[in-house]
Design a protein around this motif. Structure first.
Motif, mmCIF file in Angstrom:
data_model
loop_
_atom_site.group_PDB
_atom_site.id
_atom_site.type_symbol
_atom_site.label_atom_id
_atom_site.label_comp_id
_atom_site.label_asym_id
_atom_site.label_seq_id
_atom_site.Cartn_x
_atom_site.Cartn_y
_atom_site.Cartn_z
ATOM 1 N N GLU A 298 0.926 -4.542 -10.935
ATOM 2 C CA GLU A 298 0.972 -5.513 -9.842
ATOM 3 C C GLU A 298 -0.348 -5.447 -9.087
ATOM 4 O OE1 GLU A 298 4.903 -6.249 -7.566
ATOM 5 O OE2 GLU A 298 4.819 -4.093 -7.977
ATOM 6 N N THR A 299 -0.944 -6.602 -8.855
ATOM 7 C CA THR A 299 -2.150 -6.712 -8.044
ATOM 8 C C THR A 299 -1.829 -7.676 -6.913
ATOM 9 O OG1 THR A 299 -3.489 -6.383 -10.033
ATOM 10 C CG2 THR A 299 -4.621 -7.233 -8.065
ATOM 11 N N PHE A 300 -2.049 -7.234 -5.675
ATOM 12 C CA PHE A 300 -1.668 -8.079 -4.541
ATOM 13 C C PHE A 300 -2.731 -8.062 -3.454
ATOM 14 C CE2 PHE A 300 0.021 -3.880 -3.747
ATOM 15 C CZ PHE A 300 -0.159 -3.657 -2.390
ATOM 16 N N ASP A 301 -2.779 -9.166 -2.700
ATOM 17 C CA ASP A 301 -3.658 -9.251 -1.546
ATOM 18 C C ASP A 301 -3.091 -8.386 -0.437
ATOM 19 O OD1 ASP A 301 -5.272 -11.142 -2.809
ATOM 20 O OD2 ASP A 301 -4.311 -12.855 -1.829
ATOM 21 N N ALA A 302 -3.931 -7.535 0.132
ATOM 22 C CA ALA A 302 -3.501 -6.701 1.257
ATOM 23 C C ALA A 302 -3.294 -7.576 2.492
ATOM 24 C CB ALA A 302 -4.563 -5.647 1.544
ATOM 25 N N GLU A 303 -2.372 -7.136 3.347
ATOM 26 C CA GLU A 303 -2.218 -7.788 4.644
ATOM 27 C C GLU A 303 -2.923 -6.929 5.679
ATOM 28 O OE1 GLU A 303 -0.221 -6.024 6.789
ATOM 29 O OE2 GLU A 303 1.400 -5.167 5.638
ATOM 30 N N LYS A 304 -3.076 -7.429 6.890
ATOM 31 C CA LYS A 304 -3.887 -6.744 7.889
ATOM 32 C C LYS A 304 -3.093 -5.834 8.830
ATOM 33 C CE LYS A 304 -7.465 -10.313 8.031
ATOM 34 N NZ LYS A 304 -8.152 -9.799 6.903
ATOM 35 N N MET A 305 -1.773 -5.923 8.824
ATOM 36 C CA MET A 305 -0.971 -5.180 9.792
ATOM 37 C C MET A 305 -0.866 -3.688 9.457
ATOM 38 S SD MET A 305 2.466 -6.592 11.582
ATOM 39 C CE MET A 305 3.645 -6.357 10.287
ATOM 40 N N HIS A 306 -0.845 -3.348 8.178
ATOM 41 C CA HIS A 306 -0.684 -1.958 7.751
ATOM 42 C C HIS A 306 -1.909 -1.518 6.954
ATOM 43 C CE1 HIS A 306 3.454 -3.516 8.279
ATOM 44 N NE2 HIS A 306 3.623 -2.337 8.861
ATOM 45 N N SER A 307 -2.148 -0.223 6.912
ATOM 46 C CA SER A 307 -3.306 0.290 6.167
ATOM 47 C C SER A 307 -3.140 0.000 4.673
ATOM 48 C CB SER A 307 -3.455 1.797 6.388
ATOM 49 O OG SER A 307 -2.435 2.500 5.695
ATOM 50 N N GLU A 308 -4.268 -0.070 3.986
ATOM 51 C CA GLU A 308 -4.226 -0.292 2.540
ATOM 52 C C GLU A 308 -3.448 0.826 1.855
ATOM 53 O OE1 GLU A 308 -8.095 -1.102 0.815
ATOM 54 O OE2 GLU A 308 -8.616 -2.336 2.555
ATOM 55 N N GLU A 309 -3.646 2.064 2.301
ATOM 56 C CA GLU A 309 -2.951 3.199 1.691
ATOM 57 C C GLU A 309 -1.439 3.081 1.884
ATOM 58 O OE1 GLU A 309 -2.408 6.554 -0.583
ATOM 59 O OE2 GLU A 309 -4.123 5.210 -0.403
#
Length: 138
Positions: A107-118
């Motif tokens: 799965e490859t997904f666009d990160a959202e800004k509310m939570h850290s990437e990790e």
């Protein structure tokens, strides 16, 4: 604006036809689509065709929190690829690669800004790990 992409993957000891069914059928989705034991997926609707929609209810078991994870399929190639757009515009691609008596799911997904990437990577990987366990043990 370019979004950060995050990738999670697993290899499942099951044939691709079973993996595809378990990934796409609501009767199975409700059994694996959550990141921890204190959450569950009490409802799932899914029409896995290009232009089709999905909606999965994600909820804490104590009833304190819930949200709908939903989107529209941009491309569906059975047993190979699913690409979809989430309600917030982020893009997700899921690939299924047949191996000898195994299936690799990425799965490859666009990160959202509310939570850290990790945090996002760990959450999506936990759901994928639940899927692996469910597909290998049922």
């Amino acid at each position: 604006m370019e979004r950060t992409k995050i990738r999670v993957t697993t290899t499942i000891a099951a044939e691709i036809s079973k993996v595809w069914d378990y990934w796409t059928k609501p009767a199975h989705i409700v059994n694996w689509n959550f990141a921890s034991d204190d959450w569950h997926c009490p409802a799932a609707e899914n029409n896995p065709v290009t232009g089709g929609k999905f909606k999965y209810t994600m909820a804490s078991k104590d009833g304190e929190m819930s949200f709908d994870f939903e989107g529209v399929y941009d491309e569906v190639i059975p047993e190979k690829k699913i690409a979809y757009s989430l309600a917030d515009g982020r893009q997700v691609t899921v690939t299924f690669k047949k191996e000898i008596r195994k299936t690799k799911v990425t799965e490859t997904f666009d990160a959202e800004k509310m939570h850290s990437e990790e945090m996002q990577r760990k959450g999506w990987q936990a759901i994928l790990d639940n899927f692996k366990h469910y597909a290998e043990t049922t």
